[in-house]
Design an enzyme around this catalytic site. Structure first.
Site, PDB file in Angstrom:
ATOM      1  N   CYS A   1       0.775  -1.369   0.002  1.00  0.00           N
ATOM      2  CA  CYS A   1       0.114   0.080  -0.250  1.00  0.00           C
ATOM      3  C   CYS A   1       0.766   1.138  -0.200  1.00  0.00           C
ATOM      4  O   CYS A   1       0.355   2.343  -0.168  1.00  0.00           O
ATOM      5  CB  CYS A   1      -0.925  -0.001   1.276  1.00  0.00           C
ATOM      6  SG  CYS A   1      -2.028  -1.539   1.119  1.00  0.00           S
TER       7      CYS A   1
ATOM      8  N   HIS B   1      -3.348   7.200   2.960  1.00  0.00           N
ATOM      9  CA  HIS B   1      -3.615   5.986   2.441  1.00  0.00           C
ATOM     10  C   HIS B   1      -5.211   5.683   3.048  1.00  0.00           C
ATOM     11  O   HIS B   1      -5.300   5.982   4.165  1.00  0.00           O
ATOM     12  CB  HIS B   1      -2.641   4.953   2.740  1.00  0.00           C
ATOM     13  CG  HIS B   1      -3.052   3.592   2.460  1.00  0.00           C
ATOM     14  ND1 HIS B   1      -3.715   3.196   1.398  1.00  0.00           N
ATOM     15  CD2 HIS B   1      -3.123   2.486   3.310  1.00  0.00           C
ATOM     16  CE1 HIS B   1      -3.963   1.969   1.253  1.00  0.00           C
ATOM     17  NE2 HIS B   1      -3.508   1.426   2.648  1.00  0.00           N
TER      18      HIS B   1
ATOM     19  N   ASN C   1     -10.235  -0.099   0.656  1.00  0.00           N
ATOM     20  CA  ASN C   1      -8.669   0.184   0.482  1.00  0.00           C
ATOM     21  C   ASN C   1      -8.270  -0.511  -0.601  1.00  0.00           C
ATOM     22  O   ASN C   1      -8.049  -1.626  -1.263  1.00  0.00           O
ATOM     23  CB  ASN C   1      -7.982  -0.591   1.581  1.00  0.00           C
ATOM     24  CG  ASN C   1      -6.724  -0.612   1.659  1.00  0.00           C
ATOM     25  OD1 ASN C   1      -6.061  -0.306   0.772  1.00  0.00           O
ATOM     26  ND2 ASN C   1      -6.037  -1.054   2.569  1.00  0.00           N
TER      27      ASN C   1
HETATM   28  N1  COA Z   1     -18.067  -8.561  10.201  1.00  0.00           N
HETATM   29  C1  COA Z   1     -18.474  -9.091  11.404  1.00  0.00           C
HETATM   30  N2  COA Z   1     -17.749  -9.337  12.167  1.00  0.00           N
HETATM   31  C2  COA Z   1     -16.164  -9.478  12.003  1.00  0.00           C
HETATM   32  C3  COA Z   1     -15.578  -9.068  10.726  1.00  0.00           C
HETATM   33  C4  COA Z   1     -16.600  -8.891   9.715  1.00  0.00           C
HETATM   34  N3  COA Z   1     -16.272  -8.302   8.560  1.00  0.00           N
HETATM   35  N4  COA Z   1     -14.432  -9.026  10.645  1.00  0.00           N
HETATM   36  C5  COA Z   1     -13.962  -9.474  11.912  1.00  0.00           C
HETATM   37  N5  COA Z   1     -15.286  -9.653  12.798  1.00  0.00           N
HETATM   38  C6  COA Z   1     -15.298 -10.050  14.367  1.00  0.00           C
HETATM   39  C7  COA Z   1     -14.019 -10.697  14.759  1.00  0.00           C
HETATM   40  O1  COA Z   1     -14.272 -12.072  14.497  1.00  0.00           O
HETATM   41  C8  COA Z   1     -14.073 -10.372  16.138  1.00  0.00           C
HETATM   42  O2  COA Z   1     -14.935 -11.224  16.925  1.00  0.00           O
HETATM   43  P1  COA Z   1     -14.764 -11.980  18.074  1.00  0.00           P
HETATM   44  O3  COA Z   1     -14.754 -10.978  19.191  1.00  0.00           O
HETATM   45  O4  COA Z   1     -15.977 -12.825  18.613  1.00  0.00           O
HETATM   46  O5  COA Z   1     -13.393 -12.573  18.281  1.00  0.00           O
HETATM   47  C9  COA Z   1     -14.767  -9.113  16.348  1.00  0.00           C
HETATM   48  O6  COA Z   1     -15.361  -8.747  15.195  1.00  0.00           O
HETATM   49  C10 COA Z   1     -13.899  -7.854  16.544  1.00  0.00           C
HETATM   50  O7  COA Z   1     -12.797  -7.906  15.933  1.00  0.00           O
HETATM   51  P2  COA Z   1     -11.434  -7.075  15.872  1.00  0.00           P
HETATM   52  O8  COA Z   1     -10.317  -7.738  15.073  1.00  0.00           O
HETATM   53  O9  COA Z   1     -11.197  -6.879  17.416  1.00  0.00           O
HETATM   54  O10 COA Z   1     -12.036  -5.864  15.230  1.00  0.00           O
HETATM   55  P3  COA Z   1     -11.405  -4.438  15.164  1.00  0.00           P
HETATM   56  O11 COA Z   1     -12.388  -3.342  15.784  1.00  0.00           O
HETATM   57  O12 COA Z   1     -10.013  -4.387  15.376  1.00  0.00           O
HETATM   58  O13 COA Z   1     -11.612  -4.233  13.453  1.00  0.00           O
HETATM   59  C11 COA Z   1     -10.247  -4.331  11.580  1.00  0.00           C
HETATM   60  C12 COA Z   1     -10.990  -4.980  12.457  1.00  0.00           C
HETATM   61  C13 COA Z   1      -9.560  -5.138  10.504  1.00  0.00           C
HETATM   62  C14 COA Z   1     -11.484  -3.566  10.947  1.00  0.00           C
HETATM   63  C15 COA Z   1      -9.195  -3.276  12.320  1.00  0.00           C
HETATM   64  O14 COA Z   1      -8.489  -4.048  12.816  1.00  0.00           O
HETATM   65  C16 COA Z   1      -8.226  -2.764  11.052  1.00  0.00           C
HETATM   66  O15 COA Z   1      -8.880  -1.785  10.108  1.00  0.00           O
HETATM   67  N6  COA Z   1      -7.164  -2.813  11.114  1.00  0.00           N
HETATM   68  C17 COA Z   1      -6.064  -2.240   9.898  1.00  0.00           C
HETATM   69  C18 COA Z   1      -6.381  -3.202   8.795  1.00  0.00           C
HETATM   70  C19 COA Z   1      -5.572  -2.401   7.637  1.00  0.00           C
HETATM   71  O16 COA Z   1      -5.687  -1.207   7.361  1.00  0.00           O
HETATM   72  N7  COA Z   1      -5.124  -3.354   6.807  1.00  0.00           N
HETATM   73  C20 COA Z   1      -4.595  -2.752   5.414  1.00  0.00           C
HETATM   74  C21 COA Z   1      -3.406  -1.828   5.952  1.00  0.00           C
HETATM   75  S1  COA Z   1      -2.458  -1.256   4.265  1.00  0.00           S
END
Ligand code: COA
Length: 328
Positions: free
Chosen positions: A111, A255, A285
């Site tokens: 990215c 980004h 993204n």
């Molecule tokens: N829909 C519903 N539930 C989801 C889900 C989805 N699409 N994806 C994950 N969950 C669930 C998980 O399984 C977890 O459930 P659990 O508590 O029963 O285990 C719960 O939601 C919380 O997950 P968590 O990972 O703590 O959520 P979060 O608030 O950290 O959000 C992201 C997850 C991925 C959105 C966030 O961490 C993020 O944006 N990270 C950066 C990723 C990124 O930018 N990547 C590219 C970089 S270039």
């Protein structure tokens, strides 16, 4: 020499996949995706690959710059999702747009790829090697996303952005004149496993097992923590080293990974979200495409005025990060 961005262009596929569409294939909901990421929909390519998207964005950028393809001396294409291992996407774009005098190659920094390519082009111009360079950021993430993994598949979309850069007489030290003023690039290879995608697993010659392609694997929380710390750090470094201040920046072109990441950056830098334009709601993204697509949107909406100071910054797998300060 000074480096000016003289034209921008972008292309996103027509097909829209809404959050509700994804809720039909994985256990998720529009509400979860919107509140956790800010994404409402993304574009998914149907038949148009990485290089074709890149060519379309490039043609738009050349038109905007009023420059002919034959004038381009170098094409740098940043992508993690090329159509072929070889030839490079840059060579395919070269053939497609008729940039017959250009050297062309790809850059891989996930990215952060567009910022790495922009900074590479800037260095080539500074060194006097080339004067006119086409820089492209493009990814077709739908090719490498695991469509059964709700933790990653909801985040990404397909798209391409491009800029034409030109060398002009002048010095980088004149921070009031338009051009690229300063840049930063960084990597931490020890954090590679936080966000990865295997290109091809090794096939077994003796048993005849065929090689497979991998899909995106991610520790979302680790990436989130890294981004909200690193992005403000490098923007502050960019300003400090340029002897300019955060208050002088008109827009932070960041980004597009997660609305909450951008909000956290705004808070840390003490700037309003009005200065951090977003399009993640419409595109998700788009990896290397995200910064140049956003820049092109701002340009075409007439929101960039001559003299505006822009801080471009991105992060991604590697881990990698990059930033550039541009006087429009
Ligand atoms: N829909 C519903 N539930 C989801 C889900 C989805 N699409 N994806 C994950 N969950 C669930 C998980 O399984 C977890 O459930 P659990 O508590 O029963 O285990 C719960 O939601 C919380 O997950 P968590 O990972 O703590 O959520 P979060 O608030 O950290 O959000 C992201 C997850 C991925 C959105 C966030 O961490 C993020 O944006 N990270 C950066 C990723 C990124 O930018 N990547 C590219 C970089 S270039």
């Amino acid at each position: 020499m000074r480096t000016k961005i003289v034209g921008t262009g972008s292309y996103v596929p027509e097909h829209i996949a809404t959050n509700d569409d994804l809720a039909k294939i994985v256990d998720t909901s529009d509400e979860w995706i919107r509140t956790r990421t800010g994404i409402c929909e993304r574009r998914i390519s149907e038949g148009i690959g990485t290089s074709k998207m890149a060519s379309r964005a490039s043609r738009n950028a050349l038109e905007n710059a009023k420059i002919k393809a034959e004038e381009i001396q170098l094409i740098l294409l940043a992508t993690s999702t090329p159509d072929h291992h070889f030839p490079s996407g840059a060579c395919e774009v070269q053939a497609d747009i008729g940039a017959i005098h250009a050297a062309a190659y790809d850059i891989s920094a996930a990215c952060s790829g567009f910022l790495f390519a922009l900074n590479t082009a800037h260095s080539f111009i500074q060194s006097g090697c080339y004067e006119t360079i086409l820089v492209i950021g493009v990814d077709c993430m739908s090719k490498v996303v695991d469509w059964s993994d709700r933790g990653t598949c909801v985040l990404f979309g397909d798209g391409a952005g491009a800029v034409v850069m030109k060398g002009e007489t002048g010095t980088e030290a004149d921070t009031n004149a338009s051009g690229l003023l300063h840049m930063i690039m960084g990597s931490d290879g020890t954090k590679g496993s936080v966000l990865s995608c295997e290109a091809r697993t090794v096939g077994n010659f003796l048993t005849g097992t065929k090689p497979n392609f991998g899909t995106v694997a991610m520790d979302g929380q680790e990436v989130f923590k890294f981004a909200v710390k690193k992005m403000p750090e490098i923007i502050e470094q960019l300003m400090r080293e340029s002897e300019l201040t955060i208050e002088e920046v008109r827009y932070f072109v960041l980004h597009q990974a997660n609305y909450r990441i951008s909000e956290s950056i705004a808070k840390r830098l003490k700037v309003s979200m009005e200065q951090i334009p977003m399009n993640i709601d419409r595109y998700g993204n788009t990896s290397a495409g995200s910064v140049p697509i956003l820049l092109d949107e701002l340009n075409r909406q007439g929101r960039l005025k001559e003299g505006d100071l822009l801080a471009l910054a991105g992060f991604g797998a590697g881990l990698t990060w990059g930033a550039a300060l541009v006087r429009w």
